[in-house]
Design a protein around this motif. Structure first.
Motif, PDB file in Angstrom:
ATOM      1  N   LYS B  53      19.957 -24.070 -83.313  1.00  0.00           N
ATOM      2  CA  LYS B  53      19.593 -22.718 -83.161  1.00  0.00           C
ATOM      3  C   LYS B  53      19.983 -21.969 -84.446  1.00  0.00           C
ATOM      4  CE  LYS B  53      17.988 -22.106 -78.848  1.00  0.00           C
ATOM      5  NZ  LYS B  53      16.322 -21.369 -78.741  1.00  0.00           N
ATOM      6  N   GLN B  72      11.601 -26.109 -80.084  1.00  0.00           N
ATOM      7  CA  GLN B  72      10.860 -26.427 -78.646  1.00  0.00           C
ATOM      8  C   GLN B  72      10.335 -25.130 -78.490  1.00  0.00           C
ATOM      9  OE1 GLN B  72      11.064 -29.304 -77.401  1.00  0.00           O
ATOM     10  NE2 GLN B  72      12.268 -29.721 -75.754  1.00  0.00           N
ATOM     11  N   LYS B  73      10.094 -24.134 -79.000  1.00  0.00           N
ATOM     12  CA  LYS B  73       9.400 -22.706 -78.509  1.00  0.00           C
ATOM     13  C   LYS B  73       9.058 -22.139 -79.893  1.00  0.00           C
ATOM     14  CE  LYS B  73      10.918 -22.962 -74.252  1.00  0.00           C
ATOM     15  NZ  LYS B  73      10.363 -22.092 -73.035  1.00  0.00           N
ATOM     16  N   SER B  75       9.111 -19.137 -80.813  1.00  0.00           N
ATOM     17  CA  SER B  75      10.255 -18.000 -81.221  1.00  0.00           C
ATOM     18  C   SER B  75      11.196 -18.715 -82.025  1.00  0.00           C
ATOM     19  CB  SER B  75      10.627 -17.067 -80.227  1.00  0.00           C
ATOM     20  OG  SER B  75      11.186 -18.007 -79.367  1.00  0.00           O
ATOM     21  N   GLU B  76      11.452 -20.035 -81.574  1.00  0.00           N
ATOM     22  CA  GLU B  76      12.366 -20.734 -82.101  1.00  0.00           C
ATOM     23  C   GLU B  76      11.870 -21.186 -83.496  1.00  0.00           C
ATOM     24  OE1 GLU B  76      14.974 -23.520 -79.576  1.00  0.00           O
ATOM     25  OE2 GLU B  76      13.924 -25.045 -80.934  1.00  0.00           O
ATOM     26  N   PHE B 371      13.791 -17.978 -76.929  1.00  0.00           N
ATOM     27  CA  PHE B 371      13.399 -19.077 -75.703  1.00  0.00           C
ATOM     28  C   PHE B 371      11.773 -18.987 -75.588  1.00  0.00           C
ATOM     29  CE2 PHE B 371      16.252 -16.976 -72.863  1.00  0.00           C
ATOM     30  CZ  PHE B 371      15.644 -15.680 -72.767  1.00  0.00           C
TER      31      PHE B 371
END
Lengths: 372, 372
Positions: B53, B72-73, B75-76, B371
């Motif tokens: 992260k 995975q997302k 926003s990530e 997330f």
């Protein structure tokens, strides 16, 4: 604060997920109900901010009649005071020079109290307030069954209270006696018996202290699972419940006098998740996992349909078993009831506040991650 | 970002707690070791940013030779691109107009790929990139045993690949086939057999796709527990491991060929906690609980002394059973090895980077809570 998952005016179906949803009608009913109960019983309510982590909610609680809030950490207390809270009890031991300097400084900005369970810690506290030139209320933590922090007997409590009273800038105010383990005893009579047993220990300690000329003004403790019993003892005059605002699967499992799992508080908090895969007719995968809810007290429930069952959780996914013939579609949203509200809330940065499925506000979780 | 728990130059004993400690010597050795292994094997390394992260760590991985990162997302991925990462594979399905608009926009700022497992989602993706005027690489997710997202057979994979290829702004690149469940199979032979079985399914799907004139340039998957086997198949050419940088109690429990729990990666990540109560001779309470580490894969271990055992965890506390005669004192610090690194890291805002017990840097966990 991070990106907001919603805008005011949006329908819940448009909210970005995973999101923490707060049903304001239920939340307000919960807030008013415990305030009414404690007012009617003549005890003060000092709800625990470790649950909600939001200075906005703390202010709502105080506007409704709460005398202040409890915090578990200095940084949590700082966030509350930064947000306008004027009276905080740090219901926990604060150890180490860095934290104590901040605690002593914060005492210059609000009415502040802290718990202690060790003589060395009283010496440290006294030095910190002497250096800061502030005043601090101090409560002795009395263990009553949790086997966590707190003195184990009345003699140790007396020694601590005397040590506190010997310092001009520290003020002995009473006892902190929270029985965490009792909150989740499902059976009503066993739960009540646990608190009555705890109260006997507190009563003895109060007598020893008052016999020694140390008035015990405050006896504080109790949580959402047990507060009626602490009130019944006539001994506790401050109630620390926090989860009553939100509820969770764990608190919903405790039983009333008749053995029914019917809480007087409504589930107001949900995790909103989106169906991101429908790989098999009886399987859905949603976009919320271990980073959006805590699993320490069990997996979340699907709030909208009890025939849907969470089977597996991974970091970013939950796999849900569906009833045969389910029409749950890709992109559809479902609400989950968290297993344990406190650590779940602490993963999020916003409450998405809804009424009748429309977003009416967003509240910052401004003490998220304030665990120092 | 929140308050920093340490200043550069501090000794570890002065760090405010709970804190996430990163032992940089070990971390750098882990980072170099997997890079060397993949380079020697002729496969590309695209480590998973859902673990760390941190865009800073992502850049370190790319400087060492990684081709980009997985996220995975959306926003990530946005946080990684904001932090300077130029090549991202969102190894997950992205569903819903709000997220897809952001994904399509992000494709204008970096080389971007995404996974799909449904025809409806391909239609949504195509509409989003058409509106944004961007290009997107797309990989079909093939389930190989996790029973989570991903198509279940080659015919479904073919239909998806053809649908992707029919859109000018979408580019079919290959297969995403990650077997999460295999990572934590303790027994070496069983773990290897799981991956070899997965590879057979992938091989069949590759053949079906290529027979239909759809070249499969990328086969991506693998984690810290299984990557040597994916490399051994000769089929996977991108490796997604993430936890190898840090390790945790769960990954430390898997066995090598000889049945030994000796990982080639070192535990570099710790939770630093302070003793805040010593209520009984054989009991200590430390100031880290469910808000400082995840318990989904087991409780943390006390790193410094295996005779100390975590007994109970609550929101802000861990109660530790001590060996008889322990001299562990109030205010002393101990290091805990987390049960599961990913959700633990996601609770914190800073890596406190140490060498020889001195703080040498603080790295922001800038995708914490990303997330969406």
């Amino acid at each position: 604060m991070g990106r907001q998952p919603a805008d005011i005016g949006m329908h819940i179906s448009e909210v970005d997920t995973p999101a923490l949803i707060l049903d304001l009608d239920r939340f307000e009913a919960n807030l008013a109900h415990l305030q009414d109960l404690t007012r009617a019983s003549g005890v003060r309510l000092r709800p625990h901010a470790k649950t909600h982590k939001s200075s906005r909610i703390a202010r709502l609680q105080m506007e409704a009649g709460a005398v202040g809030v409890c915090c578990q950490k200095v940084s949590e207390a700082e966030a509350m005071v930064d947000g306008g809270v004027t009276d905080v009890f740090v219901s926990n031991e604060v150890v180490g020079p860095r934290k104590l300097r901040r605690l002593a400084a914060l005492a210059g900005r609000c009415r502040l109290a802290v718990a202690v369970d060790a003589l060395d810690n009283v010496v440290e506290l006294a030095a910190a307030v002497a250096e800061a030139g502030t005043q601090l209320d101090v409560l002795v933590e009395r263990d009553v069954g949790s086997a966590r922090c707190g003195v184990r007997d009345s003699a140790a409590a007396l020694a601590l209270a005397q040590a506190i009273a010997a310092h001009d800038q520290l003020h002995f105010r009473g006892l902190h006696a929270y029985y965490g383990g009792a909150q989740h005893i499902h059976d009503y009579r066993e739960r009540r018996a646990a608190i009555m047993g705890a109260a006997e220990q507190v009563r003895e300690t109060v007598e020893v202290l008052e016999h020694a000329g140390l008035p015990v003004e405050i006896v504080t403790g109790a949580g959402t699972g047990s507060f009626p019993f602490e009130i019944e003892t006539g001994l506790y005059n401050e109630i620390q419940a926090g989860s009553y605002l939100f509820m969770d699967r764990s608190y919903a499992a405790i039983e009333d006098r008749e053995g029914r799992k019917t809480s007087e508080f409504a589930q107001s908090l949900f995790i909103l998740a989106t169906v991101m895969s429908r790989p098999e007719p009886d399987l859905a995968v949603v976009d919320a996992g271990l980073k959006a809810f805590s699993t320490d007290s069990g997996l979340p429930l699907v709030s909208d349909d009890e025939a849907m069952v969470l089977k597996r959780i991974s970091d970013e996914h939950a796999t849900i078993s569906l009833p045969s013939g389910s029409s749950l579609a890709l992109g559809q949203k479902i609400r989950l009831t968290p297993g344990h509200c406190d650590p779940t809330i602490n993963m999020h940065e916003w409450y998405v506040c809804i009424r009748n499925d429309v977003v009416v506000d967003l509240w910052a979780i401004d003490a998220r991650g304030a665990f120092f």
